[in-house]
Each structure stands twice: as C-alpha cells, then as structure tokens.
Design a protein around this motif. Structure first.
Motif, PDB file in Angstrom:
ATOM      1  N   UNK A 107       0.830  -1.198   0.000  1.00  0.00           N
ATOM      2  CA  UNK A 107       0.000   0.000   0.000  1.00  0.00           C
ATOM      3  C   UNK A 107       0.866   1.251   0.000  1.00  0.00           C
ATOM      4  N   UNK A 108       0.631   2.132  -0.964  1.00  0.00           N
ATOM      5  CA  UNK A 108       1.394   3.381  -1.063  1.00  0.00           C
ATOM      6  C   UNK A 108       0.837   4.416  -0.092  1.00  0.00           C
ATOM      7  N   UNK A 109       1.638   5.381   0.325  1.00  0.00           N
ATOM      8  CA  UNK A 109       1.135   6.461   1.199  1.00  0.00           C
ATOM      9  C   UNK A 109       0.116   7.321   0.456  1.00  0.00           C
ATOM     10  N   UNK A 110      -0.899   7.764   1.148  1.00  0.00           N
ATOM     11  CA  UNK A 110      -1.930   8.593   0.513  1.00  0.00           C
ATOM     12  C   UNK A 110      -1.344   9.874  -0.073  1.00  0.00           C
ATOM     13  N   UNK A 111      -0.307  10.408   0.566  1.00  0.00           N
ATOM     14  CA  UNK A 111       0.282  11.670   0.092  1.00  0.00           C
ATOM     15  C   UNK A 111       0.950  11.533  -1.278  1.00  0.00           C
ATOM     16  N   UNK A 112       1.269  10.294  -1.668  1.00  0.00           N
ATOM     17  CA  UNK A 112       1.928  10.080  -2.959  1.00  0.00           C
ATOM     18  C   UNK A 112       0.933   9.842  -4.093  1.00  0.00           C
ATOM     19  N   UNK A 113      -0.317   9.549  -3.741  1.00  0.00           N
ATOM     20  CA  UNK A 113      -1.282   9.149  -4.759  1.00  0.00           C
ATOM     21  C   UNK A 113      -1.757  10.340  -5.584  1.00  0.00           C
ATOM     22  N   UNK A 171       5.952  13.158 -19.574  1.00  0.00           N
ATOM     23  CA  UNK A 171       5.847  11.817 -19.005  1.00  0.00           C
ATOM     24  C   UNK A 171       4.973  11.914 -17.758  1.00  0.00           C
ATOM     25  N   UNK A 172       4.033  10.987 -17.633  1.00  0.00           N
ATOM     26  CA  UNK A 172       3.124  10.991 -16.488  1.00  0.00           C
ATOM     27  C   UNK A 172       3.441   9.818 -15.572  1.00  0.00           C
ATOM     28  N   UNK A 173       3.309  10.066 -14.288  1.00  0.00           N
ATOM     29  CA  UNK A 173       3.470   9.031 -13.270  1.00  0.00           C
ATOM     30  C   UNK A 173       2.197   9.021 -12.439  1.00  0.00           C
ATOM     31  N   UNK A 174       1.418   7.955 -12.547  1.00  0.00           N
ATOM     32  CA  UNK A 174       0.170   7.837 -11.788  1.00  0.00           C
ATOM     33  C   UNK A 174       0.374   6.843 -10.654  1.00  0.00           C
ATOM     34  N   UNK A 175       0.182   7.294  -9.429  1.00  0.00           N
ATOM     35  CA  UNK A 175       0.378   6.452  -8.253  1.00  0.00           C
ATOM     36  C   UNK A 175      -0.972   6.207  -7.588  1.00  0.00           C
ATOM     37  N   UNK A 176      -1.279   4.925  -7.362  1.00  0.00           N
ATOM     38  CA  UNK A 176      -2.535   4.529  -6.756  1.00  0.00           C
ATOM     39  C   UNK A 176      -2.253   3.758  -5.473  1.00  0.00           C
ATOM     40  N   UNK A 177      -3.295   3.206  -4.903  1.00  0.00           N
ATOM     41  CA  UNK A 177      -3.144   2.530  -3.611  1.00  0.00           C
ATOM     42  C   UNK A 177      -2.210   1.328  -3.708  1.00  0.00           C
ATOM     43  N   UNK A 178      -2.336   0.563  -4.801  1.00  0.00           N
ATOM     44  CA  UNK A 178      -1.543  -0.656  -4.931  1.00  0.00           C
ATOM     45  C   UNK A 178      -0.786  -0.753  -6.247  1.00  0.00           C
ATOM     46  N   UNK A 179      -0.683   0.337  -6.987  1.00  0.00           N
ATOM     47  CA  UNK A 179       0.015   0.254  -8.258  1.00  0.00           C
ATOM     48  C   UNK A 179       0.560   1.605  -8.713  1.00  0.00           C
ATOM     49  N   UNK A 219       7.555  -6.588  -6.654  1.00  0.00           N
ATOM     50  CA  UNK A 219       7.709  -6.597  -5.203  1.00  0.00           C
ATOM     51  C   UNK A 219       8.081  -5.197  -4.731  1.00  0.00           C
ATOM     52  N   UNK A 220       7.465  -4.749  -3.654  1.00  0.00           N
ATOM     53  CA  UNK A 220       7.736  -3.399  -3.144  1.00  0.00           C
ATOM     54  C   UNK A 220       7.913  -3.427  -1.635  1.00  0.00           C
ATOM     55  N   UNK A 221       8.755  -2.529  -1.153  1.00  0.00           N
ATOM     56  CA  UNK A 221       8.996  -2.410   0.294  1.00  0.00           C
ATOM     57  C   UNK A 221       9.480  -0.993   0.582  1.00  0.00           C
ATOM     58  N   UNK A 222       9.422  -0.610   1.846  1.00  0.00           N
ATOM     59  CA  UNK A 222       9.933   0.698   2.249  1.00  0.00           C
ATOM     60  C   UNK A 222      11.402   0.576   2.653  1.00  0.00           C
ATOM     61  N   UNK A 223      12.196   1.549   2.224  1.00  0.00           N
ATOM     62  CA  UNK A 223      13.594   1.625   2.658  1.00  0.00           C
ATOM     63  C   UNK A 223      13.900   3.073   3.014  1.00  0.00           C
ATOM     64  N   UNK A 239      11.772   5.790   0.974  1.00  0.00           N
ATOM     65  CA  UNK A 239      11.485   5.459  -0.417  1.00  0.00           C
ATOM     66  C   UNK A 239      10.633   4.190  -0.501  1.00  0.00           C
ATOM     67  N   UNK A 240       9.854   4.092  -1.576  1.00  0.00           N
ATOM     68  CA  UNK A 240       9.283   2.812  -1.974  1.00  0.00           C
ATOM     69  C   UNK A 240      10.287   2.179  -2.926  1.00  0.00           C
TER      70      UNK A 240
END
Length: 356
Positions: free
Chosen positions: A217-223, A235-243, A279-283, A290-291
């Motif tokens: 799950x991505x942070x709401x502030x990034x969506x 170039x567009x970058x669309x960030x959603x809850x899980x993608x 696969x995604x994780x926080x670092x 970062x994701x």
C-alpha cells in the motif's frame, strides 16, 4: 536537460528489465486430436456446437460491434490499446507477424491446424477467425488475440511469443465475455483498481490481498498524477493505492502492480499479466523514506525508488515525487503535481537531492 533525459531513459529501461507449415494432408489427419487438445471438447460441448450451427447463430456485424466495444473497455482495464483488424489491411505485430496472412503457417499448442480469417465464422477450418486484436508493447513484443469459431464453439486464442504458435487464452474475462457476445448476452468488464486519468486521487480502495499475494500500500500523500517534461514530451506518473503506472509521451503505459509478497501464481494468469507484478517495500536512504520496487523474479540490479519530498518553488512549498535508481539511489527524475510546473521547472536541480 540531456543529462536528465538520459538518466530518465535509463530508469525506464530498468523497469523493462525488471520485469512451420505442414501439408494439407497432415493437417486434415490431425484435426480431431488437435481440436480436442485445444478445445477440451466433450460430447455435451460438441452437441452444443452442432445446435448453434443448426440455429445459424454464428457471427454478424452486431456481434462484431459488441466485441469491439468490449475490447475497448477491457483494454482500458489492462492499460493496453488494441488495434483491430479492419478486414482489409494486415495487422503487423511488433513480433514481426502479419495477420491474417500468417495464419496459413500458424500452430496451436505446437500442432499444425487450419486457421484462417472468416468473417462469418462458417468456414471448414479448424479455427475460423472472426476478429483479430493486437497490442504492441513498448518492449518491442506484442499480444495478439484471435477470436475464433471452432466447430461452432467460440474460442479465444492468444499469441504472445516471437513465433506463430497460439494457445487458448487463460484470461477468464476474455473467454466468458466472448461466449456471452456469441450467445447475444450482456458482457461485464471488471473496473480497474486504478485508472491512469488525473482523477487518481479519488480512486476507490482495493483489497489488502488477492488470490496470489498481499498488496503493498502506497502512502496517501503520494497518490495522484505527477508530471515530468522530458526532451521528447510529457511523461506521467500515476500512483494509486496498490500500483504505479508510467505513461510515456506517446501514451504507452507501463503498469506495476505492487505486492509485499507474491505467494502463488494462478494457472489462469497470462505472461503479460505476470510482467506487471512487482515486489515493493519501504527503505530509508539518507533520511528519506522510499518505496523500493523490484521485478517479481529480480535477483540482481537495484530496481527503482520513489519518494515524496517538498521543495520551495516560487515562494511556495510544493510536493514532488523523486524517482531514483542505482546502487547509491541517485535522483534521476523529479515529477511535479501539474504540467505547468513541470514545464516551468524543466531540468531544475535541487541542492538537497542526491544526483549522480
């Protein structure tokens, strides 16, 4: 600007990394076994096909239009744009095939079959192709679907490889909806978890898990939808809850469905869908969270990193998305919350970011 563009292209490339004709007599002698293998026919199914033939309910313009509408909606769900064969000009795939011309050398599950374009679906081929749809991927490969009638039964064949071998699609939605269209019934396209439109922030929530893993799950502030002005366009970058979805200046998208852990691979998932699983994780790097995104089977390379950050622009605190890569997590691209800001800031570098 060129330096920033080159780094951007390197990052986008890393995402891509993360991720015979038989004779007529031989075809006829093998028809029974081939059709059984591909169609998995039963006596009940065969009787159903005969009934359809007798009723004359095969293919027509209304069904073709219904299928076209469905494929437009389904393509949006899959973040793919399909080209339909117009009945005259061959579709040329990125894999180097030309359809329907190359159906004369096609195989299904490695076996020689007779496969040909047949607008009405009433021919004597093993597979009478009534519609062809092709999607050329950014990675110079393609996904081609042949909607066919085989012995009176609707069968969807797919070709994802570099050759001319086909197999029945594993995609349940395509299979079931083609049957519905053939039978004159309503279709249903499951709405995507997320859309690449600018309304990303209002995207509905998704489940925490599915049949094959636990979502990240991505942070709401990034969506939302973010923008970077490259040398070649926006170039567009669309960030959603899980993608996360990248859309290049030509409108081609790269979708990354994010998982904490992928536990299983269902039998009905096709290769191009697997290519969208990451696969995604926080670092934490230099005090910034970062994701960290890696390919599903990635065993080497640093992957790609995303973080939200704030910079002062024209006296205002503005949120930005940083896209980084490399062993030292160097900043490569900065995305802005609007196209105007992206155009205005261009290749601006910020003192508090870590560049190569």
């Amino acid at each position: 600007m060129k330096k920033l563009t080159i780094i951007s292209l390197v990052i986008l490339s890393s995402l891509l990394i993360l991720t015979g004709c038989g004779s007529n007599s031989s075809k006829k002698s093998n028809v029974t076994s081939k059709v059984k293998v591909v169609k998995q026919s039963s006596s009940k199914k065969s009787q159903k096909g005969v009934a359809r033939k007798k009723s004359g309910s095969l293919w027509n313009n209304d069904k073709d239009s219904h299928l076209e509408d469905f494929m437009k909606q389904w393509g949006e769900v899959m973040n793919q744009t399909y080209t339909k064969y117009d009945g005259t000009n061959n579709i040329q795939t990125a894999s180097g095939m030309n359809y329907p011309q190359d159906f004369n050398s096609a195989t299904v599950n490695g076996q020689n079959v007779s496969m040909a374009w047949d607008k009405k679906g009433t021919g004597k081929n093993d597979y009478n192709v009534v519609a062809i749809y092709n999607y050329n991927k950014p990675s110079s490969s393609s996904i081609t679907y042949a909607f066919t009638l085989a012995d009176g039964e609707p069968i969807v064949l797919v070709n994802e490889g570099s050759g001319n071998n086909w197999s029945e699609t594993k995609n349940k939605s395509l299979r079931e909806n083609f049957v519905n269209i053939f039978d004159g019934k309503a279709t249903h396209v499951e709405k995507p978890k997320a859309s690449s439109s600018s309304s990303a922030k209002s995207s509905s929530s998704t489940k925490a898990t599915d049949d094959h893993g636990e979502y990240f799950t991505t942070p709401e502030t990034m969506r939302g939808t973010w923008y970077f002005k490259s040398e070649y366009g926006m170039i567009k970058l669309a960030i959603f809850e899980n993608e996360i979805i990248h859309v290049d200046p030509n409108g081609l998208g790269r979708r990354m469905v994010l998982y904490k852990k992928i536990s299983s691979i269902p039998d009905n998932v096709e290769q191009y869908e697997l290519e969208q699983w990451y696969n995604a994780s926080y670092v934490n790097v230099r005090g910034m969270q970062y994701i960290h995104v890696l390919g599903r089977n990635q065993t080497s390379g640093s992957g790609v990193y995303y973080a939200i950050h704030t910079e002062e622009i024209n006296g205002n605190k503005v949120p930005i998305i940083i896209e980084s890569s490399g062993e030292d997590v160097w900043t490569g691209v900065v995305y802005y919350p609007s196209e105007d800001l992206a155009n205005q800031q261009g290749d601006t570098k910020y003192e508090d970011l870590h560049y190569r």
